[in-house]
Design a protein around this motif. Sequence first.
Motif, PDB file in Angstrom:
ATOM      1  N   ASN A   1       6.771  11.537   3.749  1.00  0.00           N
ATOM      2  CA  ASN A   1       6.244  10.507   2.849  1.00  0.00           C
ATOM      3  C   ASN A   1       6.553  10.677   1.368  1.00  0.00           C
ATOM      4  O   ASN A   1       6.175   9.835   0.563  1.00  0.00           O
ATOM      5  N   MET A   2       7.200  11.755   0.984  1.00  0.00           N
ATOM      6  CA  MET A   2       7.289  12.013  -0.447  1.00  0.00           C
ATOM      7  C   MET A   2       8.661  11.723  -1.051  1.00  0.00           C
ATOM      8  O   MET A   2       8.955  12.128  -2.164  1.00  0.00           O
ATOM      9  N   ALA A   3       9.512  10.994  -0.343  1.00  0.00           N
ATOM     10  CA  ALA A   3      10.850  10.737  -0.862  1.00  0.00           C
ATOM     11  C   ALA A   3      10.820  10.062  -2.233  1.00  0.00           C
ATOM     12  O   ALA A   3      11.548  10.455  -3.138  1.00  0.00           O
ATOM     13  N   ILE A   4       9.970   9.058  -2.398  1.00  0.00           N
ATOM     14  CA  ILE A   4      10.035   8.299  -3.644  1.00  0.00           C
ATOM     15  C   ILE A   4       9.494   9.081  -4.844  1.00  0.00           C
ATOM     16  O   ILE A   4      10.138   9.096  -5.900  1.00  0.00           O
ATOM     17  N   PRO A   5       8.360   9.797  -4.711  1.00  0.00           N
ATOM     18  CA  PRO A   5       7.956  10.634  -5.855  1.00  0.00           C
ATOM     19  C   PRO A   5       9.004  11.708  -6.173  1.00  0.00           C
ATOM     20  O   PRO A   5       9.300  11.956  -7.348  1.00  0.00           O
ATOM     21  N   LEU A   6       9.577  12.324  -5.140  1.00  0.00           N
ATOM     22  CA  LEU A   6      10.568  13.380  -5.392  1.00  0.00           C
ATOM     23  C   LEU A   6      11.832  12.813  -6.024  1.00  0.00           C
ATOM     24  O   LEU A   6      12.436  13.431  -6.892  1.00  0.00           O
TER      25      LEU A   6
ATOM     26  N   SER B   1       0.853  -1.178   0.000  1.00  0.00           N
ATOM     27  CA  SER B   1       0.000   0.000   0.000  1.00  0.00           C
ATOM     28  C   SER B   1       0.887   1.225   0.000  1.00  0.00           C
ATOM     29  O   SER B   1       2.089   1.152  -0.242  1.00  0.00           O
ATOM     30  N   ALA B   2       0.274   2.343   0.275  1.00  0.00           N
ATOM     31  CA  ALA B   2       1.040   3.579   0.418  1.00  0.00           C
ATOM     32  C   ALA B   2       2.128   3.423   1.471  1.00  0.00           C
ATOM     33  O   ALA B   2       3.182   4.040   1.401  1.00  0.00           O
ATOM     34  N   ALA B   3       1.866   2.562   2.449  1.00  0.00           N
ATOM     35  CA  ALA B   3       2.850   2.390   3.523  1.00  0.00           C
ATOM     36  C   ALA B   3       4.165   1.852   2.982  1.00  0.00           C
ATOM     37  O   ALA B   3       5.239   2.279   3.400  1.00  0.00           O
ATOM     38  N   SER B   4       4.103   0.907   2.069  1.00  0.00           N
ATOM     39  CA  SER B   4       5.327   0.325   1.543  1.00  0.00           C
ATOM     40  C   SER B   4       5.984   1.241   0.523  1.00  0.00           C
ATOM     41  O   SER B   4       7.186   1.441   0.530  1.00  0.00           O
ATOM     42  N   PHE B   5       5.181   1.759  -0.381  1.00  0.00           N
ATOM     43  CA  PHE B   5       5.731   2.525  -1.494  1.00  0.00           C
ATOM     44  C   PHE B   5       6.197   3.906  -1.039  1.00  0.00           C
ATOM     45  O   PHE B   5       7.326   4.315  -1.293  1.00  0.00           O
ATOM     46  N   LEU B   6       5.322   4.614  -0.350  1.00  0.00           N
ATOM     47  CA  LEU B   6       5.679   5.956   0.113  1.00  0.00           C
ATOM     48  C   LEU B   6       6.328   5.910   1.485  1.00  0.00           C
ATOM     49  O   LEU B   6       7.334   6.553   1.740  1.00  0.00           O
TER      50      LEU B   6
ATOM     51  N   LEU C   1       7.802  11.442 -11.960  1.00  0.00           N
ATOM     52  CA  LEU C   1       7.037  12.003 -10.848  1.00  0.00           C
ATOM     53  C   LEU C   1       5.581  11.549 -10.979  1.00  0.00           C
ATOM     54  O   LEU C   1       4.963  11.067 -10.032  1.00  0.00           O
ATOM     55  N   GLY C   2       5.074  11.678 -12.205  1.00  0.00           N
ATOM     56  CA  GLY C   2       3.692  11.274 -12.466  1.00  0.00           C
ATOM     57  C   GLY C   2       3.495   9.789 -12.239  1.00  0.00           C
ATOM     58  O   GLY C   2       2.517   9.359 -11.632  1.00  0.00           O
ATOM     59  N   LEU C   3       4.455   8.999 -12.707  1.00  0.00           N
ATOM     60  CA  LEU C   3       4.337   7.545 -12.553  1.00  0.00           C
ATOM     61  C   LEU C   3       4.329   7.163 -11.071  1.00  0.00           C
ATOM     62  O   LEU C   3       3.521   6.345 -10.622  1.00  0.00           O
ATOM     63  N   ALA C   4       5.234   7.788 -10.313  1.00  0.00           N
ATOM     64  CA  ALA C   4       5.310   7.467  -8.894  1.00  0.00           C
ATOM     65  C   ALA C   4       4.042   7.890  -8.162  1.00  0.00           C
ATOM     66  O   ALA C   4       3.481   7.131  -7.372  1.00  0.00           O
ATOM     67  N   ILE C   5       3.581   9.095  -8.458  1.00  0.00           N
ATOM     68  CA  ILE C   5       2.377   9.558  -7.777  1.00  0.00           C
ATOM     69  C   ILE C   5       1.168   8.728  -8.213  1.00  0.00           C
ATOM     70  O   ILE C   5       0.356   8.297  -7.397  1.00  0.00           O
ATOM     71  N   GLY C   6       1.086   8.498  -9.518  1.00  0.00           N
ATOM     72  CA  GLY C   6      -0.042   7.711 -10.029  1.00  0.00           C
ATOM     73  C   GLY C   6      -0.051   6.313  -9.451  1.00  0.00           C
ATOM     74  O   GLY C   6      -1.096   5.799  -9.047  1.00  0.00           O
TER      75      GLY C   6
END
Lengths: 255, 535
Positions: free
Chosen positions: B344-349, B55-60, B360-365
């Motif tokens: 929480n935003m390390a991976i999108p950034l 979930s968001a917990a793992s990815f973000l 950025l879009g792929l990570a957020i999406g």
Amino acid sequence: MTEKKILLATDGSKPALMATKKAIEEAKAINAEVHALTIEEKAPMTLLEKKQENIAEEKYLEIKSRGSEVAKKYGEQQGVKVVEKKFESGPVVAAIIEYAKEIDPELIVVGNSGRSGWEKVRLGSVAEGIVKKASHPVLVTRVKNDDYLKDILEIARQMPLPRIEELEEIKDIDLEELEIKKQLGLAFGTLLAFLIPFFGLASMVSWAPDLAAREIIGYSLNTALFWILLIFPLGWVTAILFNQYAKRYDRAKES
Amino acid sequence: MNVIALSIVLVLVSITIGIAWYSRRWTRTTSEFYVAGQKISWVQNALALTGDYLSAASFLGVTGAIAILGIDRTWDAIGYFGGYIVLLALLAVPLRKVGKFTASEILTTRFRASKTVRTSAMLGSTIISSFYIVPQLVGAGALMQILLGWDYVFSVLIIGTIVIIYVVMGGMRATTYNAVIQAIVLWFAMLLILLLTVILFFDYNPMNIIDSVSGLVPPEVAAGMISDGAVVEGNYQEVINEVSDKLTGGADTALTPGAFAPDWMNLFALATGLVFGTAGLPHVLKRYYTVDKPKDARTSTIGVLFAIGSFYVMAIFAGLAAMVLLYPDLIGFFQAGEESVAQNMAIPLLGELVGGDVLLGLAIGGAFCAILSTVAGLLMTIGTTLTHDYYMELINPDASEKKEVFVAKLSIVATGIIAVLVALALGDQNVSFLVTLAFGIAASVFFPVLFMSVWWKGYTRQGAIATMATGLIIAVLFVVAHLVGMTSVLGLPVLVNPALYSLPSAIIAGIVVSLFTNDVGEVDKFMALAHRKEE
């Protein structure tokens, strides 16, 4: 002599009932028996998803009944022999084609729900799949009108799908034979194989911080991080070994 | 506003919702959706389980936490991973053999149904699942902040509404397929971001990431120490040098443990909660309903272990890389009071840094779809629990399927609203940290009761109730204490996870009460069912 056969694919929906009626009529005419094939598709769905789908399907198809059982009952009424065949799971079209190869019928009868255009693109069509792939003659029926279906609809209404069955029958099994203690031993062995290094890491970090921070193979990789990265392959190996051993317990003993 | 990233997010979300719509009503032909003629059920199940789990917990959350606190937060990764080993070893196959997947059902099968059992199981399940939903919404709020610049409160309200509507309008059927797709999207998004990072910044060698974080003071720690307003400016290397110079001598670097769980009690609490939590999570156990055979329960679980294990290894490297490359940014977010972004935003950034707006879009999406399907799965679990295990059993046993689904939807809406409200209050927390709390409660309420029911003949109905009640009360007490900032309760220090107290207490309560009572239920039949030989 080999009996003539007609293969009917039915899921008990209204279009399928039309096909059932037609199949029985044809069978009567050429003196054949009908093989009524029902495929219960086991998509990975949770209970609520399944119920939700049942409701939706019933709304869309007007009726959902026990496909092959309705065919059998209707066949009895009409004096046509009906062989029931149920497949528990599998892609529908492939299963029908397979079964046709097996029994070599005169005719395959299948209902078409009459979807067209966008709906068809969206949902696909079993009928079309069969027409394309079957090497036997295929008859695709369309729902005429309810009047024509009156008699079979009545039977179908009396045989709705059972509620989603949940509780499995508990059979009398000899507990001694199950080797529960051995199974528990295996479970615990697996658990410890993972938990010892897992909590071992926590212990090292807590009580031997110097060791945890010691660099070991270069790149500033210290013992703690190395251990962390090692836990993953360790888990994989543990899981695979568990599977190898657990298989034995699931194989029923041949008597 | 970032048009390219936004478009990618919209495309991904449309695909997700499109699938929900596609498979909405009439699915007799979903088989044509699969490869014709092939049986791939365990792979599918493994992917669905993985998608529900990642979930968001793992990815973000995991990458975000590692990026700001370093090695201490890798515990989340190995704990989430290890949870599946516990599940595999102790529960997956017996539950499949019994054909029951909630504590309520298992206890009813072994003991007689009782109101107390059902009520405590229902409460536990609802609390755990709600607790799991909240961080997903927190993650979604932070995503909207960096994607659209929306205010956090507004973002959470909008996202919460969308998710609830999505589930109620018919996303139910689609959760399985979405979970499958989501697993694939997240895994490859992580791989792509990490690959590009290693190629562009670390000279094609992931080990260089580790080398460059050694000696680095974790951003959250650093931000706390330079709160006097010292400005952090320059590129990441300059800032790292400056901050490290200022703070030399500090033992807490990114690779030395202690920044998050500073002592053995905190560490063991976290480790215990994580590793035993998975086996008590209602939405994870529910998923095994879709597994056909006992051996599939094993193979699917092993499939999950490979999928999530490789994912977390990547997440560890990506998190550490993000710490280096985003060092000034992360400290800056803390200083600017934008905690939810910093957390929480390390991976999108990082995606943006190495792949521009597209990544950025792929990570957020990807994260967005993860949130959508995880919340959908959780809401469905709550809906099922409240109706199937409670409403149908105690209030209205004769309700039709239609009514049942209606009540499920009603409870989904109600829980959704509560979760949105709680998420509004917890916006500054790390997503993965919040999820670890849900794990801690699950480890204390359902893991012990399921474990003992399945394996211990002497377990009694009263013992089961004692286990659940003790676990639930102690776990919730310490979670709340931690969230409101108390440092000790009843003379015990409040730890980062309640499990160190609540799990042993629950087990001991169960054992003690069982020894003094004798209603072991239909133990022989139950044991035969749970441990029979069947492939």
